[in-house]
Design a protein around this motif. Structure first.
Motif, PDB file in Angstrom:
ATOM      1  N   UNK A  53       8.541  -5.275 -18.513  1.00  0.00           N
ATOM      2  CA  UNK A  53       7.223  -5.218 -17.886  1.00  0.00           C
ATOM      3  C   UNK A  53       6.909  -6.504 -17.124  1.00  0.00           C
ATOM      4  N   UNK A  54       7.279  -7.638 -17.702  1.00  0.00           N
ATOM      5  CA  UNK A  54       7.078  -8.915 -17.004  1.00  0.00           C
ATOM      6  C   UNK A  54       7.898  -8.976 -15.724  1.00  0.00           C
ATOM      7  N   UNK A  55       9.118  -8.415 -15.770  1.00  0.00           N
ATOM      8  CA  UNK A  55       9.985  -8.426 -14.593  1.00  0.00           C
ATOM      9  C   UNK A  55       9.383  -7.590 -13.473  1.00  0.00           C
ATOM     10  N   UNK A  56       8.809  -6.428 -13.814  1.00  0.00           N
ATOM     11  CA  UNK A  56       8.179  -5.597 -12.790  1.00  0.00           C
ATOM     12  C   UNK A  56       7.061  -6.365 -12.091  1.00  0.00           C
ATOM     13  N   UNK A  57       6.246  -7.073 -12.866  1.00  0.00           N
ATOM     14  CA  UNK A  57       5.148  -7.845 -12.288  1.00  0.00           C
ATOM     15  C   UNK A  57       5.674  -8.993 -11.438  1.00  0.00           C
ATOM     16  N   UNK A  58       6.705  -9.675 -11.927  1.00  0.00           N
ATOM     17  CA  UNK A  58       7.268 -10.808 -11.189  1.00  0.00           C
ATOM     18  C   UNK A  58       7.926 -10.342  -9.892  1.00  0.00           C
ATOM     19  N   UNK A  59       8.615  -9.189  -9.936  1.00  0.00           N
ATOM     20  CA  UNK A  59       9.249  -8.636  -8.733  1.00  0.00           C
ATOM     21  C   UNK A  59       8.189  -8.279  -7.692  1.00  0.00           C
ATOM     22  N   UNK A  60       7.100  -7.653  -8.146  1.00  0.00           N
ATOM     23  CA  UNK A  60       6.024  -7.283  -7.224  1.00  0.00           C
ATOM     24  C   UNK A  60       5.393  -8.524  -6.591  1.00  0.00           C
ATOM     25  N   UNK A  61       5.191  -9.562  -7.391  1.00  0.00           N
ATOM     26  CA  UNK A  61       4.611 -10.795  -6.866  1.00  0.00           C
ATOM     27  C   UNK A  61       5.541 -11.436  -5.843  1.00  0.00           C
ATOM     28  N   UNK A  62       6.837 -11.468  -6.163  1.00  0.00           N
ATOM     29  CA  UNK A  62       7.800 -12.042  -5.222  1.00  0.00           C
ATOM     30  C   UNK A  62       7.823 -11.250  -3.919  1.00  0.00           C
ATOM     31  N   UNK A  63       7.774  -9.917  -4.027  1.00  0.00           N
ATOM     32  CA  UNK A  63       7.794  -9.074  -2.835  1.00  0.00           C
ATOM     33  C   UNK A  63       6.570  -9.328  -1.961  1.00  0.00           C
ATOM     34  N   UNK A  64       5.421  -9.572  -2.599  1.00  0.00           N
ATOM     35  CA  UNK A  64       4.202  -9.845  -1.829  1.00  0.00           C
ATOM     36  C   UNK A  64       4.298 -11.164  -1.074  1.00  0.00           C
ATOM     37  N   UNK A  65       5.213 -12.018  -1.530  1.00  0.00           N
ATOM     38  CA  UNK A  65       5.414 -13.317  -0.871  1.00  0.00           C
ATOM     39  C   UNK A  65       6.621 -13.308   0.060  1.00  0.00           C
ATOM     40  N   UNK A  66       7.247 -12.123   0.200  1.00  0.00           N
ATOM     41  CA  UNK A  66       8.299 -11.971   1.187  1.00  0.00           C
ATOM     42  C   UNK A  66       9.704 -12.246   0.720  1.00  0.00           C
TER      43      UNK A  66
END
Length: 288
Positions: free
Chosen positions: A50-63
Motif C-alpha cells: 500500500x505504501x508503494x502504491x502511494x509512493x508510485x503515484x506521488x512520483x508519477x505526479x512529479x514526472x
C-alpha cells in the motif's frame, strides 16, 4: 569479502527464474553440511504494498517513475550494511516480504506486508542472498564488493517477460495489463540498475529458448527446459575444468573460451557440478 563469514549472492530481475540455482545450493548445503542464513532481497524493499502504491503515484505526479528495480524503492544502504556486518561478525538481521495470501496466512498478516526484522541465527557458515541487488554499485554504495561468489540469472529478455507475466498472473493474481504496465515502468531502472550487475558476476546463467518468443505478451505457456539451451558464462575461465564439464554433461559445447552451452534440462546437474568446488573452497578458507 570475508574468509570467516562468506557471502553468496544470486541476482536477477523479477521473473528471471532463479529457483534452480537456489535448489542446487539447497542440495549442496545439505550434502556438505553447510548451515546458511538465507536472505531474500524482497525484505529490503522500502515500502509495503500500500505504501508503494502511494509512493508510485506521488512520483508519477512529479514526472518520474518509482520501481523496485531502482534504489529509491529499496533499503540498499541497509542491505550493504547487512552484508558488511555479516562479513565482519557473522551477524545481522532480515525480514520477509509476504507476496501472497498463502505466505501471509502463516504469519497472520495481510499480503503485501513485511514480517518483523529478526536477527540471524547464531553460528551460520555463510550468507545466501537471492534478490534484485546482490551486485549493485553506485557512487554511494558498493554491495558487490562484499560478495564472495556473485551469480547472475538472466534469461533473454522476452523469456524473462513471459516468466514474469505467467508468475504474476497465476500466482499473484495481477492482470496482464497491470503486469505490462509494470514492465514498461521499470525499464529505465532495469537498464540502469539491473543489467550492469551482470558484468560484475562471477558466473551468469542465461536460458535461451529455441521456440518463438517474439511476442511475449501473448504467449500462453512458458517455454520448458527441453525447449531451451543454457549459456553459462564465467568471468574468469582460469581454474574451470571445461573438458570435465563437457564429459559430465551430455551434448554440451564451448561457444567461447569462457562460456559453455548445454541443454537447459541439464542445468541443475551443471550447477551442482560447478558450484560444489566453489562452495568447498569457501568452506576451506572459512575453517583454514
Amino acid at each position: 569479502m570475508s574468509k570467516k563469514h562468506p557471502i553468496i549472492a544470486v541476482t536477477g530481475s523479477s521473473g528471471a527464474g532463479a529457483e534452480p540455482v537456489m535448489t542446487a545450493f539447497t542440495h549442496l548445503f545439505w550434502r556438505q553440511k553447510v548451515k546458511p542464513v538465507v536472505v531474500q532481497g524482497d525484505g529490503f524493499h522500502r515500502y509495503n504494498r500500500e505504501e508503494m502504491k502511494a509512493a508510485v503515484a506521488l512520483a508519477a505526479s512529479r514526472g518520474h517513475a518509482l520501481t523496485h528495480y531502482g534504489p529509491e524503492g529499496n533499503l540498499l544502504e541497509k542491505l550493504e550494511a547487512t552484508f558488511r556486518e555479516y562479513g565482519e561478525s557473522g551477524s545481522g538481521e532480515h525480514r520477509q516480504y509476504l507476496h501472497c495470501t498463502a505466505d501471509a496466512s502463516q504469519y497472520h498478516q495481510d499480503p503485501g506486508t513485511f514480517t518483523p526484522w529478526e536477527s540471524f541465527p547464531k553460528e551460520t557458515d555463510l550468507l545466501f542472498y537471492q534478490g534484485l541487488h546482490g551486485g549493485f554499485v553506485s557512487p554511494e554504495l558498493d554491495i558487490a564488493r562484499h560478495v564472495d561468489l556473485l551469480i547472475g540469472v538472466t534469461p533473454i529478455v522476452n523469456l524473462e517477460w513471459i516468466q514474469k507475466i505467467n508468475r504474476d498472473a497465476c500466482e499473484r493474481g495481477y492482470s496482464r495489463e497491470a503486469i505490462m504496465h509494470s514492465i514498461l515502468e521499470r525499464m529505465p531502472d532495469y537498464v540502469n540498475h539491473i543489467t550492469p550487475q551482470f558484468s560484475r558476476t562471477h558466473i551468469n546463467f542465461q536460458r535461451v529458448p529455441v521456440v518463438d518468443t517474439s511476442n511475449p505478451f501473448i504467449a500462453r505457456d512458458v517455454p520448458n527446459l527441453d525447449e531451451s539451451f543454457m549459456v553459462i558464462r564465467f568471468r574468469s575461465p582460469k581454474g574451470v575444468d571445461f573438458p570435465y564439464l563437457q564429459r559430465m554433461i551430455k551434448d554440451s559445447f564451448m561457444s567461447r573460451p569462457n562460456a559453455i552451452v548445454l541443454p537447459a534440462g541439464k542445468a541443475m546437474l551443471a550447477m551442482e557440478i560447478i558450484f560444489l568446488p566453489m562452495l568447498d573452497e569457501l568452506m576451506k578458507k572459512r575453517h583454514g
